[in-house]
Design a protein around this motif. Structure first.
Motif, mmCIF file in Angstrom:
data_model
loop_
_atom_site.group_PDB
_atom_site.id
_atom_site.type_symbol
_atom_site.label_atom_id
_atom_site.label_comp_id
_atom_site.label_asym_id
_atom_site.label_seq_id
_atom_site.Cartn_x
_atom_site.Cartn_y
_atom_site.Cartn_z
ATOM 1 N N UNK A 25 -5.203 -58.696 15.854
ATOM 2 C CA UNK A 25 -6.569 -59.158 16.053
ATOM 3 C C UNK A 25 -7.035 -59.912 14.826
ATOM 4 N N UNK A 26 -7.801 -60.970 15.059
ATOM 5 C CA UNK A 26 -8.356 -61.746 13.959
ATOM 6 C C UNK A 26 -9.865 -61.800 14.114
ATOM 7 N N UNK A 27 -10.546 -61.414 13.053
ATOM 8 C CA UNK A 27 -12.001 -61.418 13.061
ATOM 9 C C UNK A 27 -12.519 -62.846 13.129
ATOM 10 N N UNK A 28 -13.396 -63.103 14.083
ATOM 11 C CA UNK A 28 -14.025 -64.423 14.168
ATOM 12 C C UNK A 28 -15.019 -64.621 13.028
ATOM 13 N N UNK A 29 -15.434 -63.526 12.391
ATOM 14 C CA UNK A 29 -16.394 -63.599 11.299
ATOM 15 C C UNK A 29 -15.714 -63.905 9.972
ATOM 16 N N UNK A 30 -14.725 -63.059 9.602
ATOM 17 C CA UNK A 30 -14.102 -63.179 8.279
ATOM 18 C C UNK A 30 -12.775 -63.924 8.298
ATOM 19 N N UNK A 31 -12.133 -63.997 9.465
ATOM 20 C CA UNK A 31 -10.806 -64.596 9.551
ATOM 21 C C UNK A 31 -9.693 -63.603 9.235
ATOM 22 N N UNK A 32 -10.060 -62.385 8.805
ATOM 23 C CA UNK A 32 -9.076 -61.358 8.484
ATOM 24 C C UNK A 32 -8.283 -60.943 9.714
ATOM 25 N N UNK A 33 -7.014 -60.619 9.490
ATOM 26 C CA UNK A 33 -6.128 -60.218 10.586
ATOM 27 C C UNK A 33 -5.746 -58.759 10.397
ATOM 28 N N UNK A 34 -5.755 -58.021 11.507
ATOM 29 C CA UNK A 34 -5.311 -56.627 11.483
ATOM 30 C C UNK A 34 -4.279 -56.409 12.577
ATOM 31 N N UNK A 35 -3.469 -55.387 12.366
ATOM 32 C CA UNK A 35 -2.472 -54.978 13.350
ATOM 33 C C UNK A 35 -2.891 -53.622 13.893
ATOM 34 N N UNK A 36 -2.945 -53.487 15.203
ATOM 35 C CA UNK A 36 -3.233 -52.208 15.841
ATOM 36 C C UNK A 36 -1.891 -51.588 16.203
ATOM 37 N N UNK A 37 -1.567 -50.445 15.561
ATOM 38 C CA UNK A 37 -0.260 -49.828 15.803
ATOM 39 C C UNK A 37 -0.249 -49.048 17.114
ATOM 40 N N UNK A 38 0.882 -48.417 17.417
ATOM 41 C CA UNK A 38 1.063 -47.719 18.689
ATOM 42 C C UNK A 38 0.166 -46.493 18.839
ATOM 43 N N UNK A 39 -0.445 -46.035 17.741
ATOM 44 C CA UNK A 39 -1.355 -44.891 17.833
ATOM 45 C C UNK A 39 -2.819 -45.328 17.858
ATOM 46 N N UNK A 40 -3.060 -46.637 17.825
ATOM 47 C CA UNK A 40 -4.423 -47.138 17.873
ATOM 48 C C UNK A 40 -5.093 -47.262 16.514
ATOM 49 N N UNK A 41 -4.323 -47.214 15.430
ATOM 50 C CA UNK A 41 -4.860 -47.342 14.076
ATOM 51 C C UNK A 41 -4.787 -48.815 13.650
ATOM 52 N N UNK A 42 -5.856 -49.290 13.015
ATOM 53 C CA UNK A 42 -5.929 -50.676 12.544
ATOM 54 C C UNK A 42 -5.427 -50.767 11.108
ATOM 55 N N UNK A 43 -4.501 -51.685 10.872
ATOM 56 C CA UNK A 43 -3.930 -51.905 9.532
ATOM 57 C C UNK A 43 -4.205 -53.343 9.111
ATOM 58 N N UNK A 44 -4.968 -53.536 8.020
ATOM 59 C CA UNK A 44 -5.213 -54.910 7.567
ATOM 60 C C UNK A 44 -3.943 -55.575 7.041
ATOM 61 N N UNK A 45 -3.906 -56.880 7.171
ATOM 62 C CA UNK A 45 -2.800 -57.687 6.659
ATOM 63 C C UNK A 45 -3.390 -58.573 5.570
ATOM 64 N N UNK A 46 -3.021 -58.310 4.318
ATOM 65 C CA UNK A 46 -3.649 -58.973 3.182
ATOM 66 C C UNK A 46 -3.022 -60.304 2.777
ATOM 67 N N UNK A 47 -1.868 -60.648 3.340
ATOM 68 C CA UNK A 47 -1.178 -61.841 2.856
ATOM 69 C C UNK A 47 -0.438 -62.515 4.001
ATOM 70 N N UNK A 48 -0.418 -63.833 3.973
ATOM 71 C CA UNK A 48 0.278 -64.615 4.998
ATOM 72 C C UNK A 48 1.771 -64.272 5.037
ATOM 73 N N UNK A 49 2.358 -63.970 3.878
ATOM 74 C CA UNK A 49 3.780 -63.628 3.825
ATOM 75 C C UNK A 49 4.063 -62.366 4.646
#
Length: 143
Positions: A25-49
Motif C-alpha cells: 500500500x502507498x499513502x496518497x498523502x505521504x507517498x510512503x509504502x508499507x507491506x501488509x504481511x500474512x498476519x495483517x501487520x503493516x511494515x514500512x519500507x524505508x528505502x527504494x532498494x
C-alpha cells in the motif's frame, strides 16, 4: 445429514480473516509504502532498494493514510540477506547483510579476496543501515 455432523468444528472466523494480506500500500498523502504481511501487520519500507529487492515487479496500491493507519504497525522491512551495502555517512565502510545483521569488511583487500565486486554495492540511508544489528567485522584468514 449424519455425515455433516461428523465434521469437526473449526475455530471461528474472526475479523482478521477479512483483512487483505500480502499487499503493498502507498499513502496518497505521504507517498510512503508499507507491506501488509500474512498476519495483517503493516511494515514500512524505508528505502527504494528494499522495495526493489523484495517486491520486484509489484506495484503498490494507492490508499488513504487512514487505511494504512488502521493496520497494526510492525517493524520496518530490512535489506534481504546477501546484499552489499554502505551509506555516505559510513565513509567507506561496506557491509554484507546476513540473518538481518550487518557485517563489516575489515578492508578493501579482504572484500575483493572474498570474491566480492565493488559494483555490487548499494547505497542506502544511514536510517536503513541502522535497522540492522551490528554483526561485527568479518574475519578473514591470512594465507
Amino acid at each position: 445429514n449424519a455425515e455433516m455432523l461428523q465434521i469437526p468444528e473449526a475455530a471461528p472466523i474472526t475479523s482478521l480473516a477479512d483483512i487483505p494480506t500480502d499487499r503493498l500500500l502507498q499513502s496518497r498523502t505521504s507517498g510512503g509504502i508499507i507491506y501488509i504481511d500474512e498476519t495483517g501487520i503493516a511494515h514500512p519500507i524505508y528505502d527504494r532498494m528494499i522495495f526493489d529487492t523484495r517486491f520486484r515487479g509489484r506495484k503498490p496500491v494507492g490508499v488513504l493514510q487512514e487505511e494504512i493507519d488502521a493496520y497494526d504497525q510492525g517493524a520496518p522491512l530490512t535489506i534481504p540477506d546477501g546484499y552489499l551495502v554502505t551509506s555516505k555517512e559510513m565513509r567507506g565502510a561496506v557491509y554484507v547483510i546476513s540473518d538481518a545483521k550487518k557485517y563489516r569488511f575489515p578492508n578493501a583487500q579482504s572484500f575483493t579476496d572474498l570474491g566480492y565486486r565493488f559494483n555490487k554495492i548499494s547505497y542506502v540511508s544511514q536510517r536503513v543501515l541502522d535497522l540492522h544489528e551490528d554483526g561485527g567485522v568479518i574475519e578473514v584468514e591470512e594465507e
